[in-house]
Structures are given as structure tokens and as C-alpha cells.
Design a protein around this motif. Structure first.
Motif, PDB file in Angstrom:
ATOM      1  N   ASP A  88       0.819  -1.278  -0.063  1.00  0.00           N
ATOM      2  CA  ASP A  88      -0.097  -0.105   0.054  1.00  0.00           C
ATOM      3  C   ASP A  88       0.910   1.350   0.117  1.00  0.00           C
ATOM      4  OD1 ASP A  88      -1.833   1.915   0.358  1.00  0.00           O
ATOM      5  OD2 ASP A  88      -2.537   1.238   2.171  1.00  0.00           O
ATOM      6  N   TYR A 130       4.004   2.995   0.235  1.00  0.00           N
ATOM      7  CA  TYR A 130       5.433   2.399   0.748  1.00  0.00           C
ATOM      8  C   TYR A 130       5.270   1.577   1.888  1.00  0.00           C
ATOM      9  CZ  TYR A 130       7.416   5.524  -2.922  1.00  0.00           C
ATOM     10  OH  TYR A 130       7.786   6.088  -3.959  1.00  0.00           O
ATOM     11  N   HIS A 131       3.780   1.162   2.227  1.00  0.00           N
ATOM     12  CA  HIS A 131       3.630   0.308   3.295  1.00  0.00           C
ATOM     13  C   HIS A 131       3.719  -0.985   3.268  1.00  0.00           C
ATOM     14  CE1 HIS A 131       3.172   3.982   5.915  1.00  0.00           C
ATOM     15  NE2 HIS A 131       2.655   4.412   4.645  1.00  0.00           N
ATOM     16  N   LEU A 159       2.110  -4.460   4.082  1.00  0.00           N
ATOM     17  CA  LEU A 159       1.301  -5.168   5.150  1.00  0.00           C
ATOM     18  C   LEU A 159       0.993  -6.578   4.582  1.00  0.00           C
ATOM     19  CD1 LEU A 159      -1.624  -2.151   4.055  1.00  0.00           C
ATOM     20  CD2 LEU A 159       0.192  -2.325   6.129  1.00  0.00           C
ATOM     21  N   HIS A 174       0.525  -3.966   9.642  1.00  0.00           N
ATOM     22  CA  HIS A 174       1.660  -3.478   9.177  1.00  0.00           C
ATOM     23  C   HIS A 174       2.899  -3.935   9.664  1.00  0.00           C
ATOM     24  CE1 HIS A 174       4.284   0.195   8.566  1.00  0.00           C
ATOM     25  NE2 HIS A 174       3.639   0.379   7.532  1.00  0.00           N
ATOM     26  N   ASP A 192       6.347  -2.928   7.703  1.00  0.00           N
ATOM     27  CA  ASP A 192       7.455  -2.158   7.508  1.00  0.00           C
ATOM     28  C   ASP A 192       7.222  -0.978   6.473  1.00  0.00           C
ATOM     29  OD1 ASP A 192      10.147  -1.241   7.956  1.00  0.00           O
ATOM     30  OD2 ASP A 192      11.029  -3.027   7.112  1.00  0.00           O
ATOM     31  N   THR A 193       7.794  -0.141   6.519  1.00  0.00           N
ATOM     32  CA  THR A 193       7.932   0.841   5.332  1.00  0.00           C
ATOM     33  C   THR A 193       8.791   0.689   4.403  1.00  0.00           C
ATOM     34  OG1 THR A 193       7.165   2.662   6.914  1.00  0.00           O
ATOM     35  CG2 THR A 193       8.205   3.529   4.662  1.00  0.00           C
ATOM     36  N   ALA A 220       7.242  -1.879  -3.528  1.00  0.00           N
ATOM     37  CA  ALA A 220       6.502  -0.454  -3.161  1.00  0.00           C
ATOM     38  C   ALA A 220       5.798   0.346  -4.342  1.00  0.00           C
ATOM     39  CB  ALA A 220       7.557   0.470  -2.476  1.00  0.00           C
ATOM     40  N   SER A 242      -0.467   6.547  -0.650  1.00  0.00           N
ATOM     41  CA  SER A 242      -1.108   5.494  -0.216  1.00  0.00           C
ATOM     42  C   SER A 242      -2.507   5.565   0.030  1.00  0.00           C
ATOM     43  CB  SER A 242      -0.603   4.815   1.015  1.00  0.00           C
ATOM     44  OG  SER A 242      -0.642   5.666   2.179  1.00  0.00           O
TER      45      SER A 242
END
Length: 299
Positions: free
Chosen positions: A133, A135-136, A138, A176, A178-179, A211, A216
Motif C-alpha cells: 500500500d 510504501y507500506h 502489509l 503493518h 514495515d515501510t 513498493a 497510499s
């Protein structure tokens, strides 16, 4: 006479011993802490065969004179499977048995070959969906029940030596992890863990994502929600004031006098009586307020 006596004795013996055959091939299917006892059906032509199941745990064997406890949900059932999950509530050795019934006839108990311990249940990896999502990073995990936890491993592709771990104890929403950085792929795999039996499953197949540029989805949603709230906060006071004015004008209208009835100064009425009429009238000077004049005018 002797042949008939022998025949009736034989018939009595056969009738007494002609019990139903005991259920055979009794086994347990256990996966992910759900346990089912199964057996082969007992065939009686033209009759409905019913089955009853009982279990014996460690306590019953050692402290309750080897007693057996009926499983109420599996008493006189026609199916050849019984869900024993709720009754197998401890990590100890259990014995189980099944009996067949047709009317007043009953079979002997068919007993499970050996003991069953829930520690031998087969654990499978969770169903998993990895989502990028923006740069997240999930992950969405299958809800397998309150007894299950999940060990999630994730890493940047090509950097397996720097693998990170996250333990998920309750699955209520997307987790969640990581970034992410733009460019490289990120990979995830997971396994189930049951604390009650201190065992883990194998890991699921690895899933990798990259990513996605741009804002997002959750950020866009947050911005839209904030803008909507700001508009509502600015519009609501104006609508409230406008509504109150409309209500006031509808219920209590203000009367507007026509120009012909407006006076600039309170009129003075002067009545003078001549000397010849002095005996019959007095000098009368009366100042009438504008409201009274208007009332008299209207009447």
C-alpha cells in the motif's frame, strides 16, 4: 422332543449372543487443533444404526476407577464421525470408544487402537496475503482461532541475512510490517504457533511485493475525510443561523407601518374655548402618544 429342545436352546443362545458387530476402523483425524473421531458404519439391513461415543482421559484412568465419560453431542447419532475437539481439552493421553445401537440391541464397544494426544495434531501454515500500500508493507493472515499465534518473517529481497520477525497474537485486521524503499522487492512468509502444545507449523510459501509510488490509499482517505470535516465545520454554523432566522420570521413576523401612518413628532391636540363659552368648557390640552393615535386611527 430333544431336537426341539436343542433348537430352542440354540435359538436362545444365538439370540442372546447375536449382538450387533462393534464399529471397526476407529481413528482420529486431527488438524489445527480440531479433532474428529471416525469409524466404519455397521450395516444392518432395513434398520437405522445409531452410535454413541465415550472418552477416558488421564484423570479418569488414574483417579476415577477407569470410568468413561459420554460425549453428549455424539450420543445415538446416525453419522459415523464425532467432533471431539471440546472434550480433548488437555495435552494428555485420551482413549475413545464407539458403540452401535439398533432398537434394544447393542454392540460391544469398539475402542481406538492406542491413545490420542492432541500434541500430535497436524499444523498447517496460515493462508496469507501480502499487500503493498504505497510504501507500506502489509500482511493479511487467516484467522485460525484464539489458540493460534503467527510468526511472520520479512526481508528485503537479496538481504535474507537481515530478516526481521514479527509475532502476531491476534488477527483482527491487516498487520503493518514495515515501510518499504522504492525499488527493491520485499518478501514475507509466516508459520502458525500453538502455545498450548508448544508446536509450530512449517512456513508458508514466500510472497514478494514492490513498493507502489504515489500516495497510499489510507493517506488519500485521511485527506478526504479531513477536508469533509473542515467543510462541515464551516457550513454547520451558517446553516444553523439561517435556519433560526427563517424560523423567527415564520413564527414572529415584524409589522411594518405604511408611510401614511408614520409621524415624526407626537401630535398635540389643543382645544380652546372662547370667552363666551368659558362657562361651558375648560381649556383642555392633551398630548397623545403616537401609539395611541395609531390605535385610534386604526379603529
Amino acid at each position: 422332543f430333544l431336537p426341539f429342545l436343542f433348537f430352542f436352546l440354540l435359538l436362545g443362545i444365538v439370540g442372546e449372543d447375536a449382538l450387533l458387530p462393534a464399529p471397526q476402523n476407529i481413528s482420529i483425524l486431527s488438524t489445527n487443533m480440531k479433532h474428529f473421531l471416525t469409524w466404519s458404519p455397521v450395516i444392518v439391513q432395513g434398520e437405522t444404526v445409531r452410535y454413541s461415543v465415550e472418552f477416558q482421559g488421564e484423570y479418569e484412568r488414574e483417579y476415577a476407577n477407569e470410568s468413561w465419560i459420554p460425549i453428549c453431542e455424539c450420543s445415538l447419532i446416525t453419522a459415523t464421525v464425532c467432533n471431539i475437539t471440546e472434550d480433548i481439552s488437555a495435552t494428555v493421553a485420551y482413549n475413545l470408544r464407539v458403540r452401535a445401537d439398533v432398537g434394544a440391541r447393542r454392540s460391544e464397544w469398539g475402542t481406538l487402537n492406542g491413545f490420542f494426544n492432541r500434541i500430535t495434531t497436524s499444523l498447517t501454515p496460515p493462508l496469507m496475503k501480502v499487500i503493498a500500500d504505497g510504501y507500506h508493507l502489509l500482511v493479511e493472515l487467516e484467522d485460525m482461532g484464539p489458540a493460534f499465534q503467527f510468526c511472520v518473517l520479512y526481508w528485503k529481497k537479496g538481504q535474507e541475512s537481515r530478516m526481521q520477525q514479527k509475532v502476531v497474537k491476534e488477527v483482527s485486521s491487516v498487520v503493518h510490517l514495515d515501510t518499504m524503499e522504492a525499488g527493491p522487492d520485499y518478501c514475507v512468509k509466516a508459520q502458525t504457533y500453538v502455545e498450548a502444545i508448544n508446536r509450530s507449523s512449517s512456513f508458508s510459501q514466500t510472497q514478494c511485493v514492490r513498493a507502489q509510488g504515489g500516495r497510499s490509499v489510507w493517506l488519500v482517505t485521511a485527506l478526504i475525510s479531513s477536508a469533509g470535516f473542515a467543510v462541515a465545520a464551516l457550513t454547520l454554523p451558517f446553516l444553523t443561523w439561517k435556519t433560526s432566522k427563517i424560523f423567527q420570521c415564520s413564527c414572529c413576523p415584524v409589522a411594518v407601518l405604511p408611510e401614511t401612518l408614520r409621524v415624526s413628532e407626537p401630535p398635540t391636540q389643543l382645544i380652546l374655548c372662547g370667552s363666551e363659552e368659558a362657562e361651558q368648557c375648560d381649556l383642555m390640552v392633551r398630548v397623545m402618544p403616537s401609539e395611541e393615535v395609531l390605535r385610534l386611527w386604526i379603529q
